[in-house]
Design a protein around this motif. Structure first.
Motif, mmCIF file in Angstrom:
data_model
loop_
_atom_site.group_PDB
_atom_site.id
_atom_site.type_symbol
_atom_site.label_atom_id
_atom_site.label_comp_id
_atom_site.label_asym_id
_atom_site.label_seq_id
_atom_site.Cartn_x
_atom_site.Cartn_y
_atom_site.Cartn_z
ATOM 1 N N THR A 130 0.886 -1.147 -0.075
ATOM 2 C CA THR A 130 0.055 -0.027 0.123
ATOM 3 C C THR A 130 1.121 1.366 0.005
ATOM 4 O O THR A 130 2.139 1.277 -0.076
ATOM 5 C CB THR A 130 -0.933 -0.135 1.226
ATOM 6 O OG1 THR A 130 -1.796 0.948 1.122
ATOM 7 C CG2 THR A 130 -0.158 0.154 2.541
ATOM 8 N N ARG A 137 1.490 5.719 1.471
ATOM 9 C CA ARG A 137 1.322 6.770 2.354
ATOM 10 C C ARG A 137 1.712 8.049 1.887
ATOM 11 O O ARG A 137 2.609 7.999 1.003
ATOM 12 C CB ARG A 137 1.522 6.241 3.772
ATOM 13 C CG ARG A 137 0.894 5.144 4.248
ATOM 14 C CD ARG A 137 -0.602 5.297 4.744
ATOM 15 N NE ARG A 137 -1.273 4.304 5.572
ATOM 16 C CZ ARG A 137 -1.905 3.350 4.804
ATOM 17 N NH1 ARG A 137 -2.128 3.206 3.762
ATOM 18 N NH2 ARG A 137 -2.321 2.280 5.870
ATOM 19 N N ASN A 169 -1.932 -5.523 7.280
ATOM 20 C CA ASN A 169 -1.472 -4.354 8.008
ATOM 21 C C ASN A 169 -1.558 -4.338 9.290
ATOM 22 O O ASN A 169 -2.011 -5.356 9.908
ATOM 23 C CB ASN A 169 -2.185 -3.314 7.165
ATOM 24 C CG ASN A 169 -1.381 -1.876 7.115
ATOM 25 O OD1 ASN A 169 -0.459 -1.643 8.043
ATOM 26 N ND2 ASN A 169 -2.122 -0.904 6.501
ATOM 27 N N CYS A 184 -6.849 -4.648 8.041
ATOM 28 C CA CYS A 184 -7.888 -5.426 7.246
ATOM 29 C C CYS A 184 -9.272 -5.640 7.970
ATOM 30 O O CYS A 184 -9.054 -6.310 8.977
ATOM 31 C CB CYS A 184 -7.291 -6.585 6.664
ATOM 32 S SG CYS A 184 -8.621 -7.504 5.279
HETATM 33 C C1 HEM Z 1 -6.071 -12.584 2.285
HETATM 34 C C2 HEM Z 1 -6.760 -11.470 2.222
HETATM 35 C C3 HEM Z 1 -6.653 -10.104 2.268
HETATM 36 C C4 HEM Z 1 -5.710 -9.388 2.517
HETATM 37 C C5 HEM Z 1 -3.954 -9.817 2.601
HETATM 38 C C6 HEM Z 1 -6.021 -7.908 2.806
HETATM 39 C C7 HEM Z 1 -5.260 -6.891 3.190
HETATM 40 C C8 HEM Z 1 -5.405 -5.745 3.476
HETATM 41 C C9 HEM Z 1 -4.524 -4.690 3.685
HETATM 42 C C10 HEM Z 1 -2.746 -4.880 3.684
HETATM 43 C C11 HEM Z 1 -5.128 -3.600 4.124
HETATM 44 C C12 HEM Z 1 -4.599 -2.321 4.398
HETATM 45 C C13 HEM Z 1 -4.717 -1.117 3.504
HETATM 46 C C14 HEM Z 1 -4.018 -0.143 3.844
HETATM 47 O O1 HEM Z 1 -3.779 0.315 4.800
HETATM 48 O O2 HEM Z 1 -3.714 1.204 2.882
HETATM 49 C C15 HEM Z 1 -6.575 -4.086 3.931
HETATM 50 C C16 HEM Z 1 -7.669 -3.147 4.377
HETATM 51 C C17 HEM Z 1 -8.878 -3.257 4.027
HETATM 52 N N1 HEM Z 1 -9.404 -4.845 3.694
HETATM 53 FE FE1 HEM Z 1 -8.425 -6.045 3.332
HETATM 54 N N2 HEM Z 1 -7.241 -8.043 2.768
HETATM 55 C C18 HEM Z 1 -8.011 -9.068 2.657
HETATM 56 C C19 HEM Z 1 -9.210 -9.524 2.545
HETATM 57 C C20 HEM Z 1 -10.192 -8.613 2.490
HETATM 58 C C21 HEM Z 1 -11.630 -8.999 2.419
HETATM 59 C C22 HEM Z 1 -12.094 -10.286 1.898
HETATM 60 C C23 HEM Z 1 -12.308 -7.799 2.568
HETATM 61 C C24 HEM Z 1 -13.821 -7.346 2.480
HETATM 62 C C25 HEM Z 1 -14.462 -8.241 1.903
HETATM 63 C C26 HEM Z 1 -11.228 -6.672 2.999
HETATM 64 C C27 HEM Z 1 -11.798 -5.582 3.397
HETATM 65 C C28 HEM Z 1 -10.687 -4.432 3.651
HETATM 66 C C29 HEM Z 1 -11.387 -2.997 3.974
HETATM 67 C C30 HEM Z 1 -12.577 -2.891 4.072
HETATM 68 C C31 HEM Z 1 -9.897 -2.542 4.352
HETATM 69 C C32 HEM Z 1 -9.957 -1.011 4.960
HETATM 70 C C33 HEM Z 1 -9.788 -1.061 6.531
HETATM 71 C C34 HEM Z 1 -9.571 0.307 7.004
HETATM 72 O O3 HEM Z 1 -9.175 1.278 6.064
HETATM 73 O O4 HEM Z 1 -9.860 0.928 8.040
HETATM 74 N N3 HEM Z 1 -9.977 -7.170 2.707
HETATM 75 N N4 HEM Z 1 -6.682 -5.140 3.694
#
Ligand code: HEM
Length: 397
Positions: free
Chosen positions: A288, A290, A342, A348
């Motif tokens: 990601t 920043r 993260n 996440c």
């Molecule tokens: C193995 C699977 C996944 C990985 C490795 C992953 C990884 C990540 C990472 C690294 C972030 C942080 C991004 C940032 O800080 O800029 C993130 C945020 C997020 N992820 Fe995932 N993700 C996964 C699956 C999912 C799934 C299945 C969903 C929902 C359907 C999801 C929803 C979100 C949301 C809504 C955020 C934002 C959280 C926030 O800003 O508070 N993720 N994810």
């Protein structure tokens, strides 16, 4: 690869032309390339002269410090070079303290209790997918299982039309692998147009789906606006249609090369949750960005207001200062928590769902598919970008 000059505040030995979107070696073996970069910059930070210049974070400690300091390292712009689109991707592009009011209601939709209720449907879907390929004794695992499993499940949850799943998946892949914002924009517009239509329909007639639940959410004790619903749907679309696909693919590729681990899961399915997390660490793939909100001294370097930072989760999770023998898969590993999801305020939201899908997949696949291995005639292929994706994975059994 287009490169620029080295700004005066950047030490010469830390400058290197690295372009995460176009690096050709990412397409051959992404984590091998990550390990090379880590070795090249043991400081855990360097400055890329590509894309107008940006800092790259590969060290685990530096990664955690930045991810947990949103006042200095804002997520208002995630892409490099920075591009502030007119619309937010909620909650990712919202900084604290505003961020929490969006995150809290979403956490309920993806919390452990909620995900526990999804367990049986996930297991059923996995077994249906296995039924379709088991007698073939070979498949492109991405097409047969890694894509349909999380995508069908997510689309049903959201209330999206399943007959369009291939089309939506192609939008997500294209948007995440595009080299520039101009190329990405048409796909973002398609996603926005899709949700404009569905949100309007659900506002008139609520259904039993996540989009209707989001429309009914209260933000700070007031009804959510249509723009905010749109911003949340935008993030969920890309998270739901891409991330778990790759996690499954990396995990099965590893298992295909380790008959012992397959057998261990077959005999002891209770080890699957530990396998899931060590697999996520070993093959961390969602990176990601920043943006600095002000000049800031970091690890004796002068970082400037407005500069971008590429947070390389894939590298932080292989930092040898944090993880002993980081390239090895080690179920008994001791050490800090991985950052594949993260850390800090934007950790996440979908991690419970992702872990559940991965756990059941490893259990069911190993139980029903004996001794699967890579098809050496068709090696895996990869997609470079912020997300280090896998495109094809041919296996046999
Ligand atoms: C193995 C699977 C996944 C990985 C490795 C992953 C990884 C990540 C990472 C690294 C972030 C942080 C991004 C940032 O800080 O800029 C993130 C945020 C997020 N992820 Fe995932 N993700 C996964 C699956 C999912 C799934 C299945 C969903 C929902 C359907 C999801 C929803 C979100 C949301 C809504 C955020 C934002 C959280 C926030 O800003 O508070 N993720 N994810």
């Amino acid at each position: 690869m287009e490169t620029g000059s080295i700004p005066p505040h950047v030490p010469q030995h830390l400058a290197y032309p690295f372009d995460h979107q176009l690096d050709p070696l990412f397409k051959i073996d992404p984590h091998k390339r990550i390990s090379e970069i880590i070795e090249q910059f043991p400081e855990g930070i360097f400055y890329s002269t590509c894309r107008g210049g940006f800092w790259v974070i590969t060290g685990y400690n530096a990664y955690c410090k930045i991810a947990r300091n949103p006042a200095i390292f804002s997520s208002k712009s995630l892409v490099i070079p920075p591009h502030k689109s007119s619309s937010d991707s909620i909650p990712i592009t919202i900084d604290p303290p505003q961020h929490a009011k969006y995150r809290a209601p979403l956490m309920a939709a993806f919390g452990p209790a909620k995900v526990q209720t999804m367990q049986d449907s996930i297991r059923t879907l996995i077994n249906q997918l296995i039924d379709q390929v088991i007698d073939q004794r070979a498949c492109n695992f991405i097409e047969a299982v890694a894509e349909p499993l999380p995508i069908i499940f997510f689309m049903q949850l959201m209330g999206l039309p399943l007959e369009r799943k291939e089309e939506f998946r192609s939008w997500a892949v294209e948007a995440l692998s595009c080299a520039s914002e101009a190329e990405r924009l048409p796909y973002l517009k398609k996603v926005d147009a899709l949700f404009t239509q569905i949100i309007t329909e659900r506002q008139q007639q609520a259904e039993n789906d996540l989009i209707s639940q989001i429309i009914a959410m209260q933000i700070d004790a007031r009804p959510i606006t249509t723009d905010e619903v749109q911003g949340i749907c935008r993030v969920l679309f890309f998270a739901g249609l891409d991330t778990v696909v790759n996690a499954i693919a990396y995990g099965i590729r590893h298992l295909a090369g380790s008959a012992d681990l397959q057998q261990n899961i077959r005999k002891n399915p209770e080890i699957a949750p530990a396998v899931v997390d060590e697999m996520l660490r070993c093959y961390s793939f969602v990176n990601t960005g920043r943006m600095l909100t002000r000049d800031f001294e970091f690890q004796n370097l002068q970082l400037k207001k407005g500069e971008m930072v590429f947070l390389c989760n894939a590298a932080a999770d292989r930092d040898p200062l944090a993880f002993k023998n980081p390239e090895q898969f080690d179920l008994d590993r001791e050490g800090p928590r991985h950052v594949a999801f993260n850390t800090g305020p934007h950790q996440c939201i979908g991690s419970n769902l992702a872990r559940m899908e991965l756990k059941i997949l490893y259990q069911e696949w190993c139980k029903r598919i004996e001794n699967f291995h890579l098809d050496t005639e068709s090696p895996p292929t990869f997609i470079s970008g912020v997300v280090l994706g896998m495109q094809n994975l041919h296996i046999k059994w």
